[in-house]
Design an enzyme around this catalytic site. Structure first.
Site, PDB file in Angstrom:
ATOM      1  N   GLU A 122      31.975  29.496  46.394  1.00 51.83           N
ATOM      2  CA  GLU A 122      32.430  30.567  47.267  1.00 51.83           C
ATOM      3  C   GLU A 122      31.204  31.378  47.712  1.00 51.83           C
ATOM      4  OE1 GLU A 122      35.249  33.385  45.661  1.00 51.83           O
ATOM      5  OE2 GLU A 122      35.616  34.229  47.644  1.00 51.83           O
ATOM      6  N   GLY A 254      29.891  38.412  39.094  1.00 49.37           N
ATOM      7  CA  GLY A 254      30.530  38.514  37.788  1.00 49.37           C
ATOM      8  C   GLY A 254      31.130  37.204  37.314  1.00 49.37           C
ATOM      9  N   GLU A 291      39.987  36.776  37.168  1.00 49.62           N
ATOM     10  CA  GLU A 291      39.794  35.373  37.574  1.00 49.62           C
ATOM     11  C   GLU A 291      41.039  34.556  37.270  1.00 49.62           C
ATOM     12  OE1 GLU A 291      37.365  35.222  39.445  1.00 49.62           O
ATOM     13  OE2 GLU A 291      36.228  36.947  38.709  1.00 49.62           O
TER      14      GLU A 291
HETATM   15  N1  TRP Z   1      35.678  35.297  44.061  1.00 51.01           N
HETATM   16  C1  TRP Z   1      34.860  35.838  43.038  1.00 51.01           C
HETATM   17  C2  TRP Z   1      35.665  36.928  42.370  1.00 51.01           C
HETATM   18  O1  TRP Z   1      36.514  37.384  42.429  1.00 51.01           O
HETATM   19  C3  TRP Z   1      33.623  36.482  43.478  1.00 51.01           C
HETATM   20  C4  TRP Z   1      32.577  35.689  44.168  1.00 51.01           C
HETATM   21  C5  TRP Z   1      32.414  35.497  45.477  1.00 51.01           C
HETATM   22  C6  TRP Z   1      31.424  35.169  43.602  1.00 51.01           C
HETATM   23  N2  TRP Z   1      31.248  34.879  45.755  1.00 51.01           N
HETATM   24  C7  TRP Z   1      30.620  34.686  44.628  1.00 51.01           C
HETATM   25  C8  TRP Z   1      31.001  35.063  42.307  1.00 51.01           C
HETATM   26  C9  TRP Z   1      29.372  34.143  44.381  1.00 51.01           C
HETATM   27  C10 TRP Z   1      29.774  34.507  42.071  1.00 51.01           C
HETATM   28  C11 TRP Z   1      28.948  34.065  43.085  1.00 51.01           C
HETATM   29  O2  TRP Z   1      35.735  37.544  41.693  1.00 51.01           O
HETATM   30 ZN    ZN Z   2      38.129  38.073  42.830  1.00 52.72          ZN
END
Ligand code: TRP
Ligand code: ZN
Length: 850
Positions: A122, A254, A291
């Site tokens: 992501e 995180g 998560e």
């Molecule tokens: N979707 C993840 C979350 O809720 C966050 C996230 C987005 C992320 N991009 C990222 C985590 C890149 C690590 C690296 O919490």
């Molecule tokens: Zn999230």
């Protein structure tokens, strides 16, 4: 390579992809320098699209071979991807590419951390793994084969087959590429088991490097509590036979909700009493829940495009805050959330990075994982619930999952469910998603013949690109107290829909004292002329715990602003109010700590700026110190006794009650240390059998420049524990005198354990500098220059983390012209760095705003 001028993407340009994917098979032949990724993808034309362009994203890939239906092809390849002619019928696309995980310092795509392979996809990282339509509305069923000598090889879904040096995984749930994950390494599991409400047995694992097995129990317990809570509160069950969590030391954020294979920054999952503070425990519990909750809000129902990010993030943050409220104290969680919202989101919304909860354009999506999308996004879900009521909210969520399971949807789809379930028109509510900026509510009142009237006006200041804003619907929770302190009108929701509105309360016997915006029922700034006597009255009598705290906070803010502006002494009425709160045993210690702890220096700077002053960070720093000294002296008689009363007997437990006592005790210790030369703190440091109390003691000593010996002892004791050493790095900077903060951070980069490639360590060091208000905004400009130097060094290695940390500069226009010149010079120097990333270029350009 940096584009000459990076092009924005627009929400209004959305079109569906011309092809659907029936199945994806991936084979990984792992190697640090030349991993081969072999893909086999079954495409067919999308009947809902007439677009027949075939473009697959792909970046930093070496294409070895490609074929369509078994026929070798030579596609047209650019740095962004690949295109080739394809049949107007179902076909199979195959490719083999080579990538180099060991050289991947950006921590996006497939990379290595401490010798282990892991992925982060992501938002748009999958395109660094293989050629693929890397967009969230293309969903597919994945089968993954991993070949390598590593003892543990994991991917999404369920394990289906295994050989000597390979493992195969199959994920039956169609998913977008951003939820793909792969992990391989010599890991060990802390294993457990959960049986869902409908009887599915699920294997649970937390995978860690050997040596960390002892830090998994709390995370596992939090996971099981989250799984049960989601069944009980939302009726949502887990949907695979196995749920894996992996702890990784090098991680940009995180944690990440990959289907069935959540990957965590080790700081957000590993916990032990010796090494983790109470705050760490609470955060770990919340992130594990967050998560896990994404499995439904994000994975089963996902986003159509990245403009809809708040669809999953706002809702999931809202859900994890409900979870924490249920596990711990709801009022304390609400107050902590509002403190964080103001510190991060209001700050963002009132500066050059302001953007709507659902933006309509961006250059780099990684720059939009913001407090606005996450935390304000969660506030919007909470407001919606307040407006429709608890029962309708529950019905709407059931309908949302029933209608959109397996789909990639939009904010319009989300709101439509609420409209259909409640019959309400949410057109005006939608402005909360599309308009940036924090509304100001100006409140005056009048009293006549037993009728009390609140006159409320709303106004949202201009934000970049949005000069004028229409009125929003704002739920304003109000209660009224009579002058003897009794509540005469319990909490009522006023629904404001106009620019200016009157709300009447009839048949009252005396002019009441209003308690407005109870529970912080909307993310707005309340402006109302009040005095310290009224604030103290509400602090003593309000039945709404949030507003009770808010009154104390307003008193503290007012006090510190006055002390900063005039160099005046502390208002004794404030100190008396604090004494009353501290002595009130009917109040939760955690609440007392929140009510007595003064607002942050950054909060005061923003408040002074809002009131038309130019904040002087050094003056705020000194006023805060004078306030601390005055509190210590005024409360001197109380401190030792109350400090002793907050001692928690028995072995360490991270539960909310014990943590609350320790938090209040920490506040008391910081005051005591101003009076006793550090003897109590030294004794606590020596006796501490848990990190919370050890770190509290060290921090109290260092704040008074008393902790040399303990600082060294802490270093020597924890030298081999990465996560604890992050605390040591941070503390070394955050307690420096303002004039020393920048040089302290620089000196730490010479420490053998400083590692610019590890985001936790970089953030510990330079995040602490950015958070040291008087040090970062030092009049010499050395805070700005130092951060710029190190962001320039980090950018070629890790653009994502560099860009995020640029936000330290977002308040630069609050300050005087000399400071602004220093800040501008630092920002322009970053922008001029050769080959600056698209991420950092966008952030710095927005912050400069010209
Ligand atoms: N979707 C993840 C979350 O809720 C966050 C996230 C987005 C992320 N991009 C990222 C985590 C890149 C690590 C690296 O919490
Ligand atoms: Zn999230």
């Amino acid at each position: 390579m940096k584009d000459a001028s990076p092009q924005p993407v627009y929400l209004s340009d959305y079109t569906p992809f011309g092809y659907l994917i029936d199945a994806v098979h991936l084979t990984f032949r792992l190697d640090p320098h030349k991993t081969r990724v072999i893909s086999h993808i079954r495409f067919r034309p999308n009947p809902d699209s007439t677009d027949r362009r075939f473009f697959l994203h792909g970046e930093q890939l070496t294409l070895i071979t490609a074929s369509i239906d078994g026929q070798a092809i030579t596609p047209e390849v650019t740095p962004q991807g690949l295109t080739c002619p394809v049949p107007d019928a179902p076909f199979i696309f195959e490719a083999e590419v080579e990538i180099a995980p060991a050289a991947n310092t950006a921590l996006e795509g497939l990379y290595q951390s401490g010798g282990m392979y892991c992925t982060q996809c992501e938002a748009e990282g999958f395109r660094k793994i293989t050629y693929y339509p890397d967009r969230p509305d293309v969903m597919a069923v994945f089968t993954v084969r991993i070949e390598g000598a590593e003892t543990v090889k994991l991917s999404n879904g369920n394990p289906t087959a295994q050989g000597e040096d390979w493992d195969e995984w199959h994920d039956p749930w169609p998913k977008p590429a951003y939820l793909f994950a792969l992990v391989a390494g010599d890991l060990v599991a802390h294993a457990d088991q959960f049986t869902t409400a409908s009887g599915r047995d699920v294997t649970l694992n937390i995978w860690v490097r050997p040596g960390d097995e002892g830090k998994c129990a709390f995370g596992m317990d939090a996971l099981k509590r989250a799984m049960l809570w989601d069944e009980q509160v939302y009726g949502l069950e887990y949907d695979l036979d196995i749920f894996n969590i992996v702890a990784v030391d090098d991680f940009n954020m995180g944690a990440m909700e990959n289907k069935g294979l959540n990957i965590f920054n080790s700081s957000c999952v590993l916990a032990s009493p010796d090494t983790s503070t109470d705050a760490n425990y609470e955060r770990i519990e919340a992130i594990i829940a967050h998560e896990y909750f994404h499995n439904w809000t994000g994975n089963r129902v996902t986003c159509r495009d990245w403009f809809q990010l708040c669809l999953k993030e706002g809702l999931t943050v809202y859900r994890d805050s409900q979870f924490t409220s249920d596990m711990r104290s709801a009022p304390v969680k609400r107050i902590a959330d509002v403190i964080a919202l103001r510190a991060r989101q209001f700050r963002e919304d009132n500066g050059p990075l302001a953007h709507p909860v659902r933006p309509s354009s961006f250059v780099e999506i990684n720059n939009f994982y913001t407090a606005t999308v996450y935390e304000k996004g969660a506030e919007l879900v909470g407001m919606l619930k307040t407006l429709v009521g608890d029962a309708a909210y529950a019905d709407a969520l059931k309908a949302y999952f029933a209608r959109h399971d397996g789909q990639a949807v939009t904010i319009e789809d989300w709101l439509k469910v609420f409209e259909d379930v409640t019959g309400r028109d949410l057109t005006q509510f939608k402005r909360w998603y599309t308009d940036a900026g924090t509304p100001r509510l100006t409140v005056t009142d009048s009293w006549q013949d037993g009728t009390y009237t609140l006159h409320i006006q709303q106004h949202t200041p201009a934000t970049p690109g949005q000069p004028d804003k229409d009125a929003r619907v704002i739920p304003i929770a109000v209660g009224l107290l009579n002058p003897n302190g009794n509540e005469v009108v319990p909490t009522t929701i006023l629904e404001m829909t106009e620019v200016s509105q009157n709300f009447r309360f009839k048949n009252l016997s005396a002019k009441p004292v209003p308690s407005i915006l109870r529970g912080f029922s909307a993310p707005v700034i309340l402006e109302r002329a009040s005095d310290n006597a009224e604030r103290a009255f509400l602090l003593a009598h309000d039945t709404d715990p949030f507003n009770k705290w808010e009154s104390g906070r307003a008193l503290g803010r007012e006090t510190l602003m006055q002390m900063t502006l005039s160099g005046s002494a502390v208002d004794p009425a404030y100190l008396d109010a604090l004494r009353a709160v501290l002595r009130d045993d009917s109040l939760d210690p955690a609440f007392r700590a929140l009510a007595v702890r003064p607002p942050s220096q950054d909060d005061i700077a923003q408040s002074l700026h809002d009131a038309g002053h130019t904040p002087d960070p050094q003056a705020i720093y000194m006023a805060t110190d004078r306030l601390g000294q005055a509190m210590a002296q005024h409360l001197a008689d109380l401190l030792p006794e109350l400090y002793a009363a907050m001692t928690v007997p028995g072995p360490y437990s991270p539960d909310a009650a014990a943590a609350g006592k320790r938090d209040l005790q920490a506040l008391l210790l910081s005051l005591l240390t101003r009076l006793d030369g550090g003897s109590t703190a030294r004794a606590q440091y020596a006796a501490a059998d848990n990190m919370s109390q050890q770190l509290t003691a060290l921090s109290c000593l260092m704040a008074r420049q008393l902790g040399e010996a303990e600082h060294q002892a802490f270093h020597d004791q924890w030298r081999r524990d990465r996560l604890v050493m992050d605390k040591w790095f941070a503390l070394s900077v955050s307690h420096a005198r303002p004039e020393d903060a920048a040089s302290r951070a620089v000196a730490l980069t010479a420490h053998p354990d400083f590692n610019i490639r590890n985001p936790n360590r970089f953030r510990a060091t330079f995040g602490a500098l950015a958070g040291h208000a008087a040090g970062f905004h030092h009049a010499t400009g050395k805070g700005y220059a130092t951060l710029a130097d190190w962001l320039i060094r980090l950018d070629p290695l890790n653009p994502q983390t560099t860009a995020r940390m640029c936000a330290a500069f977002e308040t630069w226009k609050r300050y005087d012209s000399a400071r602004q010149r220093h800040a501008r010079a630092a920002l322009e120097r970053i922008l001029a760095a050769p080959h600056l990333s698209r991420d950092t270029t966008e952030m710095v350009s927005l912050i400069l705003g010209d």
